[in-house]
Enzyme design. Structure first.
Site, mmCIF file in Angstrom:
data_model
loop_
_atom_site.group_PDB
_atom_site.id
_atom_site.type_symbol
_atom_site.label_atom_id
_atom_site.label_comp_id
_atom_site.label_asym_id
_atom_site.label_seq_id
_atom_site.Cartn_x
_atom_site.Cartn_y
_atom_site.Cartn_z
ATOM 1 C CE LYS A 75 -1.079 2.206 3.493
ATOM 2 N NZ LYS A 75 -2.237 2.132 4.375
ATOM 3 N NE ARG A 130 -4.941 0.866 7.433
ATOM 4 C CZ ARG A 130 -3.962 1.570 7.953
ATOM 5 N NH1 ARG A 130 -4.193 2.460 8.936
ATOM 6 N NH2 ARG A 130 -2.728 1.431 7.518
ATOM 7 C CD GLN A 153 -9.596 8.295 10.139
ATOM 8 O OE1 GLN A 153 -10.185 7.484 10.856
ATOM 9 N NE2 GLN A 153 -9.387 8.045 8.849
ATOM 10 C CG ASP A 192 -0.204 8.864 10.487
ATOM 11 O OD1 ASP A 192 0.473 9.894 10.693
ATOM 12 O OD2 ASP A 192 -0.970 8.739 9.516
ATOM 13 C CE LYS A 212 1.777 13.115 10.366
ATOM 14 N NZ LYS A 212 0.718 12.469 9.557
#
Length: 315
Positions: free
Chosen positions: A67, A111, A139, A224, A228
């Site tokens: 991905k 997901r 999100q 992520d 961050k």
């Protein structure tokens, strides 16, 4: 190799089946039954963007997935989505590409939202007084959509940096049947909500320990990648349960990493979501505990959501 576009995938994906696939993937990952190579990460600070390449294979599966996921956070001002990407599903028996899912990053977003749904189902207090959302982007919207399946609460308090984005989010939430309050104060969110979702690309703490009331559950999905951060490390250390998607990843980035680096917690205090699902790790014991789900995104989720997408598409 078959190619499917975003519209085809959205129209056919069975979300309840996807939850089952993701839970099985988290369990397999925590059992050591998934190959998950290190994440490749790119940072483009001049464009306020980043990219990650993730891949995974679950033991027993006929396929593996690679991905590419991008996040360029100034895109909305240019009329473009913040997130983009694609997934390639490859045979684990012949090495031949089977399908290209040109999902434009949607599968990554859903997901992640479904992982938040799973975490809230397992860790939220028995009565949710209000849902707090930090962020107004894709999100932040998807998380709210998925929470409707696990709590009857229909009151949401949302924080954002832009008044226009907050007004737009409010209209979106009200369209889902939520009573909405918008605020430019993160403290206001924390003092009025006991299920909080943090979904921003922040690189500095937004949510501080002093503001969070006992019994709150926090799902943090924004941190992520390295650099961050959305939570005060003291808040992470205050949590009675710290559930992570990957102990390895969250020890290196994510909210837990900042508390670990500050010496406020030890790795032994982290438990994986797969272990919680399997009953090998404790969850919430009472409605006074603070619980945290630190979700950095594990490639096994991509393998599972892509296989579910193909099943939903009749492959």
């Amino acid at each position: 190799m078959k190619v499917f576009n975003k519209e085809q995938i959205i129209a056919r994906l069975d979300l309840d089946l996807a939850v089952q696939h993701l839970e099985q993937g988290f369990i397999a990952f925590s059992q050591g039954k998934a190959q998950v190579p290190p994440v490749q990460a790119f940072a483009f600070p001049q464009a306020n963007g980043d990219c990650c390449i993730k891949s995974a294979h679950v033991e027993g599966s006929d396929t593996f997935t690679v991905k590419v996921s991008t996040g360029f956070y100034d895109n909305p001002a240019k009329g473009l989505p913040s997130n983009d990407g694609l997934m390639m599903v490859i045979s684990a028996t012949t090495g031949q590409p089977i399908a290209l899912l040109q999902d434009e990053g949607w599968l990554t977003c859903i997901r992640t939202a479904l992982a938040g749904r799973i975490a809230a189902r397992l860790l939220a207090p028995s009565k949710v007084n209000a849902i707090g959302i930090l962020g107004t982007g894709t999100q932040a919207r998807m998380q709210l959509e998925q929470l409707a399946a696990v709590t009857p609460c229909r009151k949401v308090v949302v924080w954002g940096r832009s008044e226009a984005a907050l007004v737009d989010y409010s209209a979106f939430a009200e369209g889902l049947g939520y009573e909405t309050e918008i605020t430019r104060s993160v403290e206001g969110v924390a003092r009025n909500a006991n299920l909080i979702v943090c979904a921003t690309p922040s690189r500095a703490p937004l949510l501080h320990s002093d503001w969070v009331q006992p019994g709150t559950h926090i799902t943090a999905v924004g941190a992520d990648a390295p650099g961050k951060q959305e939570l005060d490390p003291v808040l992470v250390a205050r949590a009675n349960r710290i559930i992570v998607d990957s102990i390895y990843q969250c020890s290196h980035y994510g909210e837990a990493s900042h508390a670990l680096n500050a010496g406020l917690i030890g790795v032994h205090q982290l438990a994986e979501l797969g272990a919680l699902l399997e009953g090998r790790a404790p969850g919430r014991d009472n409605d006074r505990q603070i619980t945290l789900a630190d979700l950095t995104g594990v490639a096994v989720q991509d393998a599972q959501i892509s296989s579910c997408a193909l099943a939903s598409l009749g492959m």
